[in-house]
Design a protein around this motif. Structure first.
Motif, PDB file in Angstrom:
ATOM      1  N   GLN A 111       4.650  -0.873  -8.746  1.00 41.11           N
ATOM      2  CA  GLN A 111       4.962  -1.840  -7.955  1.00 41.11           C
ATOM      3  C   GLN A 111       4.610  -1.589  -6.367  1.00 41.11           C
ATOM      4  O   GLN A 111       4.110  -2.294  -5.333  1.00 41.11           O
ATOM      5  CB  GLN A 111       5.930  -3.135  -8.227  1.00 41.11           C
ATOM      6  CG  GLN A 111       6.157  -3.887  -8.434  1.00 41.11           C
ATOM      7  CD  GLN A 111       7.038  -4.602  -9.092  1.00 41.11           C
ATOM      8  OE1 GLN A 111       8.405  -4.752  -8.227  1.00 41.11           O
ATOM      9  NE2 GLN A 111       6.941  -6.191  -8.281  1.00 41.11           N
ATOM     10  N   ASP A 112       4.793   0.130  -6.738  1.00 46.37           N
ATOM     11  CA  ASP A 112       4.752   0.656  -4.740  1.00 46.37           C
ATOM     12  C   ASP A 112       2.608   1.348  -4.881  1.00 46.37           C
ATOM     13  O   ASP A 112       2.445   1.084  -3.602  1.00 46.37           O
ATOM     14  CB  ASP A 112       6.097   1.747  -4.937  1.00 46.37           C
ATOM     15  CG  ASP A 112       5.454   2.637  -5.483  1.00 46.37           C
ATOM     16  OD1 ASP A 112       4.813   3.648  -6.155  1.00 46.37           O
ATOM     17  OD2 ASP A 112       6.677   1.995  -6.644  1.00 46.37           O
ATOM     18  N   PHE A 113       2.521   1.490  -6.211  1.00 42.59           N
ATOM     19  CA  PHE A 113       1.109   1.937  -6.429  1.00 42.59           C
ATOM     20  C   PHE A 113       1.270   3.521  -5.384  1.00 42.59           C
ATOM     21  O   PHE A 113       0.333   3.878  -4.027  1.00 42.59           O
ATOM     22  CB  PHE A 113      -0.078   0.742  -5.954  1.00 42.59           C
ATOM     23  CG  PHE A 113      -0.003   0.225  -6.187  1.00 42.59           C
ATOM     24  CD1 PHE A 113      -0.566  -0.553  -7.661  1.00 42.59           C
ATOM     25  CD2 PHE A 113       0.731  -1.474  -5.962  1.00 42.59           C
ATOM     26  CE1 PHE A 113      -0.362  -1.015  -8.810  1.00 42.59           C
ATOM     27  CE2 PHE A 113       0.338  -2.383  -7.249  1.00 42.59           C
ATOM     28  CZ  PHE A 113       0.261  -2.502  -8.364  1.00 42.59           C
ATOM     29  N   LEU A 114       1.912   4.177  -5.378  1.00 38.34           N
ATOM     30  CA  LEU A 114       2.256   5.410  -4.226  1.00 38.34           C
ATOM     31  C   LEU A 114       2.781   6.263  -5.845  1.00 38.34           C
ATOM     32  O   LEU A 114       3.433   5.890  -6.357  1.00 38.34           O
ATOM     33  CB  LEU A 114       2.827   5.471  -3.542  1.00 38.34           C
ATOM     34  CG  LEU A 114       2.792   4.183  -2.211  1.00 38.34           C
ATOM     35  CD1 LEU A 114       3.863   4.173  -1.030  1.00 38.34           C
ATOM     36  CD2 LEU A 114       1.116   5.023  -1.842  1.00 38.34           C
ATOM     37  N   PRO A 115       2.249   7.861  -5.470  1.00 36.91           N
ATOM     38  CA  PRO A 115       2.840   8.984  -6.077  1.00 36.91           C
ATOM     39  C   PRO A 115       4.630   9.168  -5.769  1.00 36.91           C
ATOM     40  O   PRO A 115       4.881   9.380  -6.956  1.00 36.91           O
ATOM     41  CB  PRO A 115       2.390  10.410  -5.030  1.00 36.91           C
ATOM     42  CG  PRO A 115       1.426   9.532  -4.372  1.00 36.91           C
ATOM     43  CD  PRO A 115       1.770   7.909  -4.234  1.00 36.91           C
ATOM     44  N   ALA A 116       5.145   8.155  -4.757  1.00 30.45           N
ATOM     45  CA  ALA A 116       6.829   8.471  -4.878  1.00 30.45           C
ATOM     46  C   ALA A 116       6.717   7.501  -5.913  1.00 30.45           C
ATOM     47  O   ALA A 116       6.557   6.044  -6.329  1.00 30.45           O
ATOM     48  CB  ALA A 116       6.870   8.028  -3.271  1.00 30.45           C
ATOM     49  N   ASP A 117       8.068   8.224  -6.410  1.00 34.52           N
ATOM     50  CA  ASP A 117       8.601   7.142  -7.543  1.00 34.52           C
ATOM     51  C   ASP A 117       9.217   5.187  -7.011  1.00 34.52           C
ATOM     52  O   ASP A 117      10.754   6.407  -6.447  1.00 34.52           O
ATOM     53  CB  ASP A 117      10.140   7.485  -8.415  1.00 34.52           C
ATOM     54  CG  ASP A 117       8.705   8.646  -8.937  1.00 34.52           C
ATOM     55  OD1 ASP A 117       7.972   7.889  -9.866  1.00 34.52           O
ATOM     56  OD2 ASP A 117       9.504   9.287  -9.862  1.00 34.52           O
ATOM     57  N   THR A 173       8.847  -5.879  -2.996  1.00 34.69           N
ATOM     58  CA  THR A 173       7.199  -6.176  -3.396  1.00 34.69           C
ATOM     59  C   THR A 173       7.186  -7.641  -3.861  1.00 34.69           C
ATOM     60  O   THR A 173       6.089  -7.311  -4.926  1.00 34.69           O
ATOM     61  CB  THR A 173       7.957  -5.409  -4.446  1.00 34.69           C
ATOM     62  OG1 THR A 173       8.612  -5.613  -5.392  1.00 34.69           O
ATOM     63  CG2 THR A 173       8.347  -3.713  -3.913  1.00 34.69           C
ATOM     64  N   GLY A 174       7.744  -8.660  -4.094  1.00 33.66           N
ATOM     65  CA  GLY A 174       7.242  -9.655  -4.366  1.00 33.66           C
ATOM     66  C   GLY A 174       6.306 -10.628  -3.759  1.00 33.66           C
ATOM     67  O   GLY A 174       5.959 -10.330  -2.514  1.00 33.66           O
ATOM     68  N   ARG A 175       5.882 -11.476  -4.595  1.00 34.29           N
ATOM     69  CA  ARG A 175       4.913 -12.187  -3.952  1.00 34.29           C
ATOM     70  C   ARG A 175       4.975 -13.952  -3.874  1.00 34.29           C
ATOM     71  O   ARG A 175       5.813 -14.166  -5.129  1.00 34.29           O
ATOM     72  CB  ARG A 175       3.457 -12.324  -4.542  1.00 34.29           C
ATOM     73  CG  ARG A 175       2.981 -10.582  -4.339  1.00 34.29           C
ATOM     74  CD  ARG A 175       1.995 -11.221  -5.512  1.00 34.29           C
ATOM     75  NE  ARG A 175       2.447 -11.225  -6.968  1.00 34.29           N
ATOM     76  CZ  ARG A 175       1.288 -11.512  -8.381  1.00 34.29           C
ATOM     77  NH1 ARG A 175       0.266 -11.530  -7.561  1.00 34.29           N
ATOM     78  NH2 ARG A 175       2.475 -11.055  -9.128  1.00 34.29           N
ATOM     79  N   ASN A 233       3.243  -1.394   3.411  1.00 33.22           N
ATOM     80  CA  ASN A 233       1.535  -0.023   2.554  1.00 33.22           C
ATOM     81  C   ASN A 233       0.788  -1.655   3.058  1.00 33.22           C
ATOM     82  O   ASN A 233       0.463  -2.443   1.642  1.00 33.22           O
ATOM     83  CB  ASN A 233       2.132   1.023   2.088  1.00 33.22           C
ATOM     84  CG  ASN A 233       3.307   1.656   1.991  1.00 33.22           C
ATOM     85  OD1 ASN A 233       3.279   2.812   3.456  1.00 33.22           O
ATOM     86  ND2 ASN A 233       4.528   2.082   1.556  1.00 33.22           N
ATOM     87  N   ALA A 234      -0.896  -0.965   3.011  1.00 29.09           N
ATOM     88  CA  ALA A 234      -1.970  -2.184   3.102  1.00 29.09           C
ATOM     89  C   ALA A 234      -2.113  -1.429   1.487  1.00 29.09           C
ATOM     90  O   ALA A 234      -2.361   0.737   1.384  1.00 29.09           O
ATOM     91  CB  ALA A 234      -2.438  -1.788   3.763  1.00 29.09           C
ATOM     92  N   PHE A 235      -3.240  -1.649   1.120  1.00 30.80           N
ATOM     93  CA  PHE A 235      -3.577  -1.375  -0.325  1.00 30.80           C
ATOM     94  C   PHE A 235      -4.730  -2.587  -0.213  1.00 30.80           C
ATOM     95  O   PHE A 235      -5.143  -2.807   0.429  1.00 30.80           O
ATOM     96  CB  PHE A 235      -3.085  -1.638  -1.220  1.00 30.80           C
ATOM     97  CG  PHE A 235      -1.822  -0.669  -1.765  1.00 30.80           C
ATOM     98  CD1 PHE A 235      -1.661   0.328  -1.720  1.00 30.80           C
ATOM     99  CD2 PHE A 235      -0.404  -1.021  -1.010  1.00 30.80           C
ATOM    100  CE1 PHE A 235      -0.320   1.078  -2.644  1.00 30.80           C
ATOM    101  CE2 PHE A 235       0.885  -0.457  -0.691  1.00 30.80           C
ATOM    102  CZ  PHE A 235       0.559   0.887  -1.668  1.00 30.80           C
TER     103      PHE A 235
END
Length: 724
Positions: free
Chosen positions: A290-296, A562-564, A705-707
């Motif tokens: 859900q974060d779409f980043l390398p971090a957990d 993280t929710g929509r 964060n923007a994706f």
């Protein structure tokens, strides 16, 4: 077609009213009605453009846009400024008479499409919920009109492979059947730099069986059953802070879909009765970083089982200048969903521990474990019932349509939210060491049931003036999109519950943030179509205004969430213009153009932080444009005739947020194909996005964060079709 010509296509056989072929298949309209905006896509065009799913129709129909949002689950459609990224669709989908009520099932491949109709504008009187933007009707090849074997083999860039075969046969004068099967696969065009793996690999297998029985001139029974299985790796979302896609955890989507529909048509002496009974089962499994980043930070796994039953029965008849149609529709949908969100080390540190410890340095907290789960289980139900009627009266060259529909729908949500974790509170001593101050368990075990009932009355009035060259019409229709519940927000509700236990954060009101109301609209449309130059030039034009209230809009809540959430955005106004033309410029050259313009703005939308009145509605394109040319020379070489197709698909500007600070400018994607046609085979050589145009198909913000998702790059390939 003038009204008289339509009426003359009916005839009496053995004392019963035998309607023309399209009517026997149960078209839901009166004989003289439905002159509104429609784009017909023929089988020849479907084959030339390589259309295998409804997402391939984008831009061909003006103001019709279906972007690629990363998986088959996120199959959003935008029409005339209306649409949504999740939950309820803005258009209805029907394949061989079987309605698909869940838009998460809209994106699937079909081997043997015979035609596609894109009906734009509100179709609520006859079709009810979720057809305020229109309706898509897909018809596959009929075993009554096609016999023998059809086969297809296709290969393209990124190891894109597709193969299928179909058998069509008249088993007897009264019985016909067809069986088709298809398989497709391909590598993803994107790359995850963190895992060094490709993103977007996909696979689908499906089969379809159609059986039709016509024992006499007044009875027809057709059953169509289909089964498909799709698997995808995704999602290709890149942080704007990073040069490439880079996330740590698995992202994938798998779906099993079964659909069966039985259509019975009885043609009496003065009336035709049609019944369509359908059943669908969908099982899908989504895994998401859900974060779409390398971090957990977080991962989500959503597993769902859904059963849908629907019955649509209507009758229609004609007496002199008067036509009528009336029916009843009912459906029931039951969904079980398991959607746990797993908090991981970085998420615990940055979103919980650091937020607390920044305000309380002397008494920091530390979580029991470096991973815990926020669990959410749901049981959702939807049941609906509707009565509808439409009358059509012809007076010379004038046709008057009036109709009304009453819809009642009840939605329920039973949820179980749970969490079993905890944290230690430490006290920092003067020498820098620490001592355990308190152990605090965090145990949540919430259960409840929510329900909503919606009633809608949907009137319609249409006036059409027919002339030898075409027609002009004016239409006023009320439509709506069903309300529902925000299951995506439950993980954030639980997160805020935890923060509240710790003495910080906010407490969401479930009733306010989880449910959303129906979206309602009044649609005003003026259009005309004409056939000129001896039928060589077909023109159509449509102007529309849509006054939409409580428009459903997907937003991301402020803060580290993280929710929509689906919210009702006050009031919006959409107005626009659609123009299309088909011109046989020469015997060998045919030109096609379709342009749609929409200005959709908020007239009232204040989210409590900002006032977005006057801003453009996000995600719906301002313009869509399709330009195509087909050259079919008269000559052939050893019985093989070439056909050249060149087309341009365009869209934009597209705004990605309510404040209109982020947008995708107008872009153009050129495509071409050269097809060699013989009696029993054809070979199509094709290229897509041959200019390698780069544009953004999706943009969103998560945990601050923007994706963005980039478009698919250029591709080439070849398609071989066999007819035996």
């Amino acid at each position: 077609m003038p009204a008289g010509a339509a009426a003359q296509s009916d005839s009496l056989v053995d004392g019963h009213l035998l309607l023309r072929q399209v009517e026997v298949e149960g078209v839901k309209q009166t004989v003289r009605s439905d002159a509104m905006a429609v784009t017909d896509i023929s089988q020849a065009m479907i084959n030339r453009l390589g259309i295998s799913a409804i997402k391939d129709v984008g831009e061909i129909a003006p103001n019709f846009y279906m972007p690629d949002y990363g998986s088959r689950m996120t199959s959003s459609i935008y029409v005339r400024g209306l649409g949504s990224r999740m939950d309820q669709p803005v258009v209805g989908l029907q394949v061989d008479g079987v309605p698909y009520l869940n838009k998460d099932a809209f994106d699937f491949d079909i081997f043997d499409i015979a035609s596609i109709e894109v009906l734009r504008g509100a179709r609520a009187t006859l079709n009810g919920r979720n057809s305020m933007g229109g309706r898509i009707v897909v018809t596959t090849l009929s075993p009554w009109q096609t016999e023998g074997v059809r086969a297809l083999v296709e290969y393209g860039r990124f190891n894109s492979l597709r193969g299928g075969a179909g058998w069509y046969s008249r088993l007897s004068p009264s019985l016909a059947t067809s069986v088709t099967a298809q398989y497709s696969s391909g590598n993803g065009p994107w790359h995850n730099s963190h895992t060094n793996e490709r993103v977007g690999d996909n696979r689908q297998a499906d089969g379809r069986w159609k059986l039709s029985w016509r024992p006499n001139t007044w009875l027809s029974l057709t059953n169509t059953a289909s089964l498909s299985e799709a698997t995808q790796d995704g999602y290709p979302y890149r942080s704007l802070e990073l040069p490439e896609i880079a996330y740590a955890d698995t992202c994938s989507y798998r779906r099993l879909l079964f659909a069966d529909g039985l259509t019975a048509v009885f043609a009496g002496k003065r009336m035709v009765v049609t019944s369509t009974t359908s059943f669908q089962y969908m099982s899908d499994d989504m895994r998401l970083d859900q974060d779409f980043l390398p971090a957990d930070y977080f991962t989500l796994r959503q597993k769902r089982h859904e059963f849908t039953f629907s019955e649509d029965m209507f009758a229609k008849g004609s007496r002199g200048s008067y036509d009528w149609l009336g029916g009843v529709f009912m459906f029931s949908r039951s969904t079980d969903m398991h959607a746990p969100v797993s908090f991981k080390d970085t998420g615990i540190s940055e979103l919980i521990e650091n937020r607390h410890n920044g305000f309380n340095v002397e008494n920091p907290i530390e979580w029991f474990t470096r991973r815990f789960t926020l669990g959410s289980d749901f049981e959702m139900g939807n049941t609906g019932f509707a009565l509808y009627h439409q009358s059509t009266y012809t007076l010379g060259d004038w046709i008057f349509d009036a109709g009304v529909r009453w819809d009642i729908e009840r939605s329920t949500l039973s949820y179980h939210s749970y969490c079993n974790t905890g944290y230690n509170t430490w006290h920092i001593l003067p020498d820098g060491s620490r001592e355990l101050l308190e152990r605090t368990p965090v145990i949540i075990n919430d259960r409840d049931r929510l329900s909503r009932t919606f009633n809608e009355l949907l009137p319609k009035i249409t006036v059409t003036w027919h002339r030898p060259w075409g027609h002009i019409y004016a239409d006023v229709t009320k439509a709506y999109k069903a309300g529902g519940f925000n299951t995506q927000m439950f993980s954030d509700v639980l997160q805020q519950r935890i923060m509240n236990i710790m003495g910080m954060g906010m407490q969401y009101s479930l009733d306010e943030i989880v449910s959303y109301k129906p979206e309602k609209s009044w649609n005003y449309e003026l259009g005309a179509s004409a056939s000129l130059a001896g039928g060589r030039l077909d023109l159509s034009a449509t102007a529309f205004v849509i006054d939409c209230r409580d428009q459903q809009l997907t937003v991301f809540p402020d803060g580290s969430t993280t929710g929509r959430i689906m919210t009702n955005a006050g009031r919006t106004l959409s107005r626009g213009l659609e123009l299309s033309a088909d011109w046989a410029a020469l015997e060998q050259l045919k030109l096609r153009g379709a342009w749609g313009y929409t200005k959709a703005t908020f007239t009232k939308f204040n989210n409590g932080i900002s006032d977005f009145s006057g801003k453009r509605v996000p995600y719906a394109p301002t313009n869509t444009l399709y330009l195509g040319a087909v050259w079919m020379p008269e000559f052939d070489i050893a019985g093989v005739r070439p056909v050249l197709d060149v087309n341009l698909r365009c869209a934009g500007d597209i705004y990605f947020d309510e404040a209109n600070t982020v947008r995708q400018p107008f872009y153009a994607v050129p495509n071409c194909s050269l097809t060699f046609n013989a009696e029993h085979w054809s070979l199509r050589l094709w290229g897509e996005n041959i200019s390698n145009t780069r544009y953004s198909t999706f943009y969103f913000v998560s945990i601050g964060n923007a994706f963005v998702q980039q478009s698919r790059p250029w591709s080439i390939g070849a398609t071989l079709r066999l007819r035996i």
